[in-house]
Scaffold this motif. Structure first.
Motif, mmCIF file in Angstrom:
data_model
loop_
_atom_site.group_PDB
_atom_site.id
_atom_site.type_symbol
_atom_site.label_atom_id
_atom_site.label_comp_id
_atom_site.label_asym_id
_atom_site.label_seq_id
_atom_site.Cartn_x
_atom_site.Cartn_y
_atom_site.Cartn_z
ATOM 1 N N ALA A 172 -3.160 42.305 -11.548
ATOM 2 C CA ALA A 172 -2.191 41.663 -12.445
ATOM 3 C C ALA A 172 -1.927 42.520 -13.671
ATOM 4 O O ALA A 172 -2.847 43.041 -14.303
ATOM 5 N N GLY A 173 -0.654 42.671 -13.999
ATOM 6 C CA GLY A 173 -0.252 43.427 -15.180
ATOM 7 C C GLY A 173 -0.006 44.897 -14.921
ATOM 8 O O GLY A 173 0.533 45.591 -15.792
ATOM 9 N N LEU A 174 -0.371 45.401 -13.760
ATOM 10 C CA LEU A 174 -0.207 46.824 -13.472
ATOM 11 C C LEU A 174 1.196 47.121 -12.945
ATOM 12 O O LEU A 174 1.816 46.303 -12.269
ATOM 13 N N HIS A 175 1.669 48.322 -13.236
ATOM 14 C CA HIS A 175 2.917 48.794 -12.659
ATOM 15 C C HIS A 175 2.606 49.503 -11.348
ATOM 16 O O HIS A 175 1.540 50.118 -11.197
ATOM 17 N N TYR A 176 3.521 49.400 -10.400
ATOM 18 C CA TYR A 176 3.305 50.038 -9.111
ATOM 19 C C TYR A 176 4.617 50.570 -8.552
ATOM 20 O O TYR A 176 5.702 50.084 -8.878
ATOM 21 N N LEU A 177 4.495 51.585 -7.721
ATOM 22 C CA LEU A 177 5.628 52.095 -6.966
ATOM 23 C C LEU A 177 5.586 51.462 -5.589
ATOM 24 O O LEU A 177 4.596 51.593 -4.870
ATOM 25 N N ASP A 178 6.646 50.771 -5.239
ATOM 26 C CA ASP A 178 6.782 50.239 -3.890
ATOM 27 C C ASP A 178 7.316 51.377 -3.022
ATOM 28 O O ASP A 178 8.482 51.750 -3.128
ATOM 29 N N SER A 179 6.468 51.959 -2.196
ATOM 30 C CA SER A 179 6.866 53.118 -1.409
ATOM 31 C C SER A 179 7.868 52.767 -0.319
ATOM 32 O O SER A 179 8.495 53.658 0.256
ATOM 33 N N VAL A 180 8.040 51.477 -0.018
ATOM 34 C CA VAL A 180 9.017 51.052 0.974
ATOM 35 C C VAL A 180 10.416 51.028 0.375
ATOM 36 O O VAL A 180 11.366 51.568 0.940
ATOM 37 N N SER A 181 10.535 50.420 -0.815
ATOM 38 C CA SER A 181 11.849 50.310 -1.458
ATOM 39 C C SER A 181 12.147 51.472 -2.393
ATOM 40 O O SER A 181 13.303 51.710 -2.748
ATOM 41 N N GLY A 182 11.092 52.185 -2.828
ATOM 42 C CA GLY A 182 11.274 53.272 -3.786
ATOM 43 C C GLY A 182 11.384 52.799 -5.218
ATOM 44 O O GLY A 182 11.621 53.599 -6.121
ATOM 45 N N GLN A 183 11.187 51.511 -5.466
ATOM 46 C CA GLN A 183 11.326 50.943 -6.801
ATOM 47 C C GLN A 183 9.968 50.788 -7.484
ATOM 48 O O GLN A 183 8.957 50.527 -6.836
ATOM 49 N N THR A 184 9.976 50.953 -8.803
ATOM 50 C CA THR A 184 8.782 50.715 -9.609
ATOM 51 C C THR A 184 8.862 49.316 -10.192
ATOM 52 O O THR A 184 9.879 48.935 -10.781
ATOM 53 N N GLN A 185 7.804 48.545 -10.019
ATOM 54 C CA GLN A 185 7.793 47.167 -10.473
ATOM 55 C C GLN A 185 6.473 46.864 -11.174
ATOM 56 O O GLN A 185 5.583 47.697 -11.232
ATOM 57 N N ARG A 186 6.371 45.637 -11.682
ATOM 58 C CA ARG A 186 5.152 45.199 -12.351
ATOM 59 C C ARG A 186 4.544 44.053 -11.561
ATOM 60 O O ARG A 186 5.232 43.129 -11.158
ATOM 61 N N GLN A 187 3.249 44.151 -11.320
ATOM 62 C CA GLN A 187 2.529 43.091 -10.614
ATOM 63 C C GLN A 187 2.325 41.917 -11.567
ATOM 64 O O GLN A 187 1.657 42.055 -12.585
ATOM 65 N N ARG A 188 2.873 40.756 -11.256
ATOM 66 C CA ARG A 188 2.817 39.632 -12.183
ATOM 67 C C ARG A 188 1.706 38.646 -11.846
ATOM 68 O O ARG A 188 1.095 38.061 -12.734
ATOM 69 N N SER A 189 1.427 38.459 -10.581
ATOM 70 C CA SER A 189 0.378 37.514 -10.204
ATOM 71 C C SER A 189 -0.955 38.246 -10.072
ATOM 72 O O SER A 189 -1.000 39.458 -9.914
ATOM 73 N N ASP A 190 -2.018 37.483 -10.133
ATOM 74 C CA ASP A 190 -3.344 38.083 -10.062
ATOM 75 C C ASP A 190 -3.771 38.332 -8.630
ATOM 76 O O ASP A 190 -4.684 39.099 -8.384
ATOM 77 N N LEU A 191 -3.104 37.682 -7.683
ATOM 78 C CA LEU A 191 -3.505 37.816 -6.297
ATOM 79 C C LEU A 191 -2.395 38.448 -5.470
ATOM 80 O O LEU A 191 -1.234 38.067 -5.579
#
Length: 295
Positions: A172-191
């Motif tokens: 939760a709270g981390l930014h990640y690169l979705d390698s499928v879509s190529g988009q960078t997003q933020r993980q909002r939920s803890d699970l």
């Protein structure tokens, strides 16, 4: 006093069976420094190894813990995940101590590696088992005359009884690169719930992972909980191919995705840069906090 561990064979390849005094066990191949099995003391197998994987010289193994070096995935000019996972490593030491079992393997540059990656290096993988914990340490030293950069990962395939019962917390709270879509997003939920709607094809690189992650599997009995820690690796990769992509993998059964989740300690966003004589160390540790899975 430490007792040396003799070489044996696993699926036709040279291997080391690490067996700690308390019963913790692991099997490490010289081929690729590939860990293919880990069983905590009194527990059950914690790693996923595909029953359709090839065990042959020069070929990658599907499952266990492949070593991705000096390139992660196809993020560079080398073949996918680099060459370390398909080359023979040298045995440095392997012994059983008073309370653990430890092995160290080494890979150095040679004529073949310099043809595709013109650098002098020495990489070592250390594997230690004791009690409920597995420790994997990857080290690299620049032994050449010029600086180089590399990306790397310990591509750990964690076994689960049923993907629908598994979750991963600590992101939760981390930014990640979705390698499928190529988009960078933020993980909002803890699970993170692999296999749930929108996550059938899961391939994410999480950045700046500082806190432990927790893989939980809620079956019929007491939940299985596996704690995942890392040092030196700034990123973590979470991967599950889902049904469609898994069916396309020749070395994996069509339903294999339901029984594994890769949680990889990685250095990807910011490649490791080493000047001549410099070295780097990264560690991933897995600790079983609750009973192992059955079946």
């Amino acid at each position: 006093m430490a007792t040396p561990i003799a070489l044996t064979r696993y699926q036709g390849l040279e291997a080391l069976e690490l067996l700690a005094p308390d019963g913790a066990r692991a099997i490490l191949l010289l081929h690729g420094a590939h860990l293919v099995s880990w069983t905590p003391a009194g527990g059950e197998e914690q790693l996923y190894l595909s029953p359709q994987s090839a065990f042959a010289t020069g070929q990658a193994i599907r499952g266990g813990v492949p070593v991705c070096f000096p390139q992660f995935a196809a993020r560079g000019p080398l073949k996918k995940h680099g060459f370390a996972r398909t080359k023979p490593w040298q045995l440095v030491s392997a012994e059983v101590g008073d309370d653990d079992a430890l092995a160290v393997l080494r890979l150095t540059d040679d004529a073949a590696s310099r043809m595709v990656w013109p650098h002098g290096f020495e990489a070592e993988l250390s594997v230690r088992v004791a009690g409920q914990t597995l420790e994997l340490e990857l080290a690299c030293e620049n032994t050449g005359e010029s600086a180089f950069e590399f990306t790397t990962a310990l591509h750990s395939y964690l076994r689960v009884g049923a993907m629908g019962d598994a979750s991963l917390s600590g992101l939760a709270g981390l930014h990640y690169l979705d390698s499928v879509s190529g988009q960078t997003q933020r993980q909002r939920s803890d699970l993170l719930l692999p296999g749930s709607p929108g996550l059938e094809d899961l391939d994410r690189i999480y950045y700046q992972v500082a806190s432990p992650l927790l893989l939980t599997e809620q079956g019929e009995g007491e939940p299985r909980r596996l704690e995942i820690r890392q040092q030196g690796f700034a990123d973590a990769v979470v991967w599950n191919p889902g049904a469609a992509k898994c069916a396309e993998l020749a070395d994996m059964p069509a339903g294999g995705y339901e029984h594994m989740l890769c949680v990889e300690a990685a250095a990807i966003e910011h490649p490791i840069s080493l000047a001549p004589g410099e070295s780097w160390v990264g560690l991933q540790s897995l600790t079983l906090l609750a009973p192992a899975i059955s079946g």
